[in-house]
Design a protein around this motif. Structure first.
Motif, PDB file in Angstrom:
ATOM      1  N   SER A  95       7.490   4.934   5.109  1.00  0.00           N
ATOM      2  CA  SER A  95       8.033   3.602   5.093  1.00  0.00           C
ATOM      3  C   SER A  95       7.841   3.092   6.763  1.00  0.00           C
ATOM      4  CB  SER A  95       9.488   3.529   5.006  1.00  0.00           C
ATOM      5  OG  SER A  95      10.148   2.192   5.240  1.00  0.00           O
ATOM      6  N   GLU A  96       7.753   3.947   7.629  1.00  0.00           N
ATOM      7  CA  GLU A  96       7.587   3.642   8.909  1.00  0.00           C
ATOM      8  C   GLU A  96       6.205   3.407   9.145  1.00  0.00           C
ATOM      9  OE1 GLU A  96       9.020   6.879  11.300  1.00  0.00           O
ATOM     10  OE2 GLU A  96      11.078   6.538  10.775  1.00  0.00           O
ATOM     11  N   LYS A  97       5.129   4.018   8.516  1.00  0.00           N
ATOM     12  CA  LYS A  97       3.773   3.730   8.536  1.00  0.00           C
ATOM     13  C   LYS A  97       3.406   2.375   7.606  1.00  0.00           C
ATOM     14  CE  LYS A  97       2.595   8.541   9.598  1.00  0.00           C
ATOM     15  NZ  LYS A  97       1.642   9.748   9.245  1.00  0.00           N
ATOM     16  N   GLY A  98       4.454   1.755   7.157  1.00  0.00           N
ATOM     17  CA  GLY A  98       3.806   0.381   6.327  1.00  0.00           C
ATOM     18  C   GLY A  98       3.626   0.849   5.140  1.00  0.00           C
ATOM     19  N   VAL A  99       3.858   1.917   4.448  1.00  0.00           N
ATOM     20  CA  VAL A  99       3.720   2.285   2.947  1.00  0.00           C
ATOM     21  C   VAL A  99       4.713   1.763   1.992  1.00  0.00           C
ATOM     22  CG1 VAL A  99       3.248   3.929   1.180  1.00  0.00           C
ATOM     23  CG2 VAL A  99       2.400   4.311   3.638  1.00  0.00           C
ATOM     24  N   ARG A 100       4.339   1.102   1.028  1.00  0.00           N
ATOM     25  CA  ARG A 100       5.110   0.507   0.210  1.00  0.00           C
ATOM     26  C   ARG A 100       5.902   1.219  -0.791  1.00  0.00           C
ATOM     27  NH1 ARG A 100       3.900  -4.771  -3.756  1.00  0.00           N
ATOM     28  NH2 ARG A 100       5.877  -4.871  -4.944  1.00  0.00           N
ATOM     29  N   LEU A 101       6.939   1.690  -0.884  1.00  0.00           N
ATOM     30  CA  LEU A 101       8.050   2.482  -1.583  1.00  0.00           C
ATOM     31  C   LEU A 101       8.428   2.017  -2.867  1.00  0.00           C
ATOM     32  CD1 LEU A 101       9.505   4.600   1.195  1.00  0.00           C
ATOM     33  CD2 LEU A 101       7.636   4.966  -0.053  1.00  0.00           C
ATOM     34  N   ILE A 102       8.510   2.431  -3.970  1.00  0.00           N
ATOM     35  CA  ILE A 102       9.476   1.894  -4.966  1.00  0.00           C
ATOM     36  C   ILE A 102      10.905   2.371  -4.814  1.00  0.00           C
ATOM     37  CG2 ILE A 102       9.917   2.339  -7.726  1.00  0.00           C
ATOM     38  CD1 ILE A 102       6.643   2.367  -7.787  1.00  0.00           C
ATOM     39  N   ALA A 116      10.685  10.523  -5.842  1.00  0.00           N
ATOM     40  CA  ALA A 116      10.829   9.090  -5.484  1.00  0.00           C
ATOM     41  C   ALA A 116       9.136   8.651  -5.747  1.00  0.00           C
ATOM     42  CB  ALA A 116      11.064   8.841  -3.822  1.00  0.00           C
ATOM     43  N   PHE A 117       9.029   7.474  -5.999  1.00  0.00           N
ATOM     44  CA  PHE A 117       7.766   6.901  -6.370  1.00  0.00           C
ATOM     45  C   PHE A 117       7.197   6.038  -5.097  1.00  0.00           C
ATOM     46  CE2 PHE A 117       8.973   8.111 -10.460  1.00  0.00           C
ATOM     47  CZ  PHE A 117       7.820   8.623 -11.229  1.00  0.00           C
ATOM     48  N   VAL A 118       5.847   6.041  -4.791  1.00  0.00           N
ATOM     49  CA  VAL A 118       5.226   5.204  -4.080  1.00  0.00           C
ATOM     50  C   VAL A 118       4.570   4.208  -4.637  1.00  0.00           C
ATOM     51  CG1 VAL A 118       3.581   5.090  -2.145  1.00  0.00           C
ATOM     52  CG2 VAL A 118       4.953   6.921  -2.330  1.00  0.00           C
ATOM     53  N   HIS A 119       4.656   3.018  -4.509  1.00  0.00           N
ATOM     54  CA  HIS A 119       4.093   1.831  -5.029  1.00  0.00           C
ATOM     55  C   HIS A 119       2.470   1.951  -5.109  1.00  0.00           C
ATOM     56  CE1 HIS A 119       3.229  -2.334  -6.537  1.00  0.00           C
ATOM     57  NE2 HIS A 119       4.470  -2.194  -6.815  1.00  0.00           N
ATOM     58  N   PRO A 120       1.678   1.614  -6.253  1.00  0.00           N
ATOM     59  CA  PRO A 120       0.330   1.822  -6.330  1.00  0.00           C
ATOM     60  C   PRO A 120      -0.429   0.753  -5.489  1.00  0.00           C
ATOM     61  CG  PRO A 120       1.211   0.949  -8.337  1.00  0.00           C
ATOM     62  CD  PRO A 120       2.479   1.379  -7.616  1.00  0.00           C
ATOM     63  N   LYS A 121       0.148  -0.381  -4.841  1.00  0.00           N
ATOM     64  CA  LYS A 121      -0.484  -1.227  -4.301  1.00  0.00           C
ATOM     65  C   LYS A 121      -0.767  -0.626  -2.961  1.00  0.00           C
ATOM     66  CE  LYS A 121       0.633  -5.358  -6.433  1.00  0.00           C
ATOM     67  NZ  LYS A 121       1.039  -6.645  -6.437  1.00  0.00           N
ATOM     68  N   SER A 122       0.044   0.635  -2.436  1.00  0.00           N
ATOM     69  CA  SER A 122      -0.177   1.163  -1.309  1.00  0.00           C
ATOM     70  C   SER A 122      -0.984   2.483  -1.534  1.00  0.00           C
ATOM     71  CB  SER A 122       1.086   1.584  -0.590  1.00  0.00           C
ATOM     72  OG  SER A 122       1.765   0.356  -0.052  1.00  0.00           O
ATOM     73  N   THR A 123      -1.459   2.798  -2.485  1.00  0.00           N
ATOM     74  CA  THR A 123      -2.194   4.110  -2.790  1.00  0.00           C
ATOM     75  C   THR A 123      -3.296   3.854  -3.631  1.00  0.00           C
ATOM     76  OG1 THR A 123      -0.947   4.478  -4.960  1.00  0.00           O
ATOM     77  CG2 THR A 123       0.113   5.419  -2.717  1.00  0.00           C
ATOM     78  N   PHE A 124      -3.990   2.756  -3.497  1.00  0.00           N
ATOM     79  CA  PHE A 124      -5.130   2.433  -3.847  1.00  0.00           C
ATOM     80  C   PHE A 124      -5.235   2.368  -5.684  1.00  0.00           C
ATOM     81  CE2 PHE A 124      -5.956   4.217  -0.032  1.00  0.00           C
ATOM     82  CZ  PHE A 124      -6.842   3.031   0.627  1.00  0.00           C
ATOM     83  N   GLY A 125      -4.144   1.996  -5.987  1.00  0.00           N
ATOM     84  CA  GLY A 125      -3.905   1.834  -7.563  1.00  0.00           C
ATOM     85  C   GLY A 125      -3.390   2.901  -8.193  1.00  0.00           C
ATOM     86  N   VAL A 126      -2.933   3.792  -7.698  1.00  0.00           N
ATOM     87  CA  VAL A 126      -2.555   5.066  -8.366  1.00  0.00           C
ATOM     88  C   VAL A 126      -0.975   5.309  -8.091  1.00  0.00           C
ATOM     89  CG1 VAL A 126      -2.505   7.905  -8.535  1.00  0.00           C
ATOM     90  CG2 VAL A 126      -4.621   6.475  -8.213  1.00  0.00           C
ATOM     91  N   LEU A 127      -0.120   5.141  -9.050  1.00  0.00           N
ATOM     92  CA  LEU A 127       1.357   5.488  -8.956  1.00  0.00           C
ATOM     93  C   LEU A 127       1.390   6.784  -8.457  1.00  0.00           C
ATOM     94  CD1 LEU A 127       4.286   4.537  -9.131  1.00  0.00           C
ATOM     95  CD2 LEU A 127       4.101   5.113 -11.867  1.00  0.00           C
ATOM     96  N   THR A 128       2.251   7.087  -7.437  1.00  0.00           N
ATOM     97  CA  THR A 128       2.123   8.465  -6.727  1.00  0.00           C
ATOM     98  C   THR A 128       3.552   8.725  -6.684  1.00  0.00           C
ATOM     99  OG1 THR A 128       0.392   7.886  -5.496  1.00  0.00           O
ATOM    100  CG2 THR A 128       1.696   9.679  -4.747  1.00  0.00           C
TER     101      THR A 128
END
Length: 137
Positions: A95-102, A116-128
């Protein structure tokens, strides 16, 4: 963030029983666990392939995340999950690095993992998904 390994690969399916049959009968894998996660409206089945798990996911409701995913995109690869230590610390760092979290905070997932999930818009289209065993704390 430091991932320790790939925890699992999630695959969305419309019919869990048919998918289990395919993975067992055609690919020779063995399903070792079937579990329903009610708050996520999903039923899961797990297989080990070497050191990595495959998680098949069937929606128990059209309004669940897997039901919506399949309606929009069809069956197939849903997410990639990494094992981490101290999940909350990793979420805070991302989050501090600007990564969009779900998910801003961990929640309970299948097999008793904190997830916890990281939004695919922050991970080049891959739900992480990030996962932590509860007993690691």
């Amino acid at each position: 963030m430091k991932a320790t390994h790939i925890e699992h690969i999630g695959i969305a399916v419309s019919n869990l029983d048919a998918a289990i049959d395919f993975y067992e009968d055609k690919l020779g894998l063995k399903c070792y666990r079937v579990e329903e996660v009610q708050d996520q409206k999903v039923k899961t089945a797990f297989f080990m392939v070497g050191q990595t798990k495959l998680e098949l996911l069937e929606s128990t409701s059209p309004e669940g995340p897997i039901g919506k995913f399949i309606e929009k995109r069809g069956e197939g690869l849903h997410h990639l999950a990494f094992a981490v230590e101290d999940l909350q610390e990793n979420l805070d760092e991302l989050s501090e690095k600007g990564v969009r979290l779900i998910d801003e905070t961990p929640r309970l997932g299948a097999e008793g993992l904190q997830i916890a999930f990281v939004h695919p818009k922050s991970t080049f289209g891959v739900l992480t998904e990030l996962c932590e065993k509860q007993d690691e704390k």
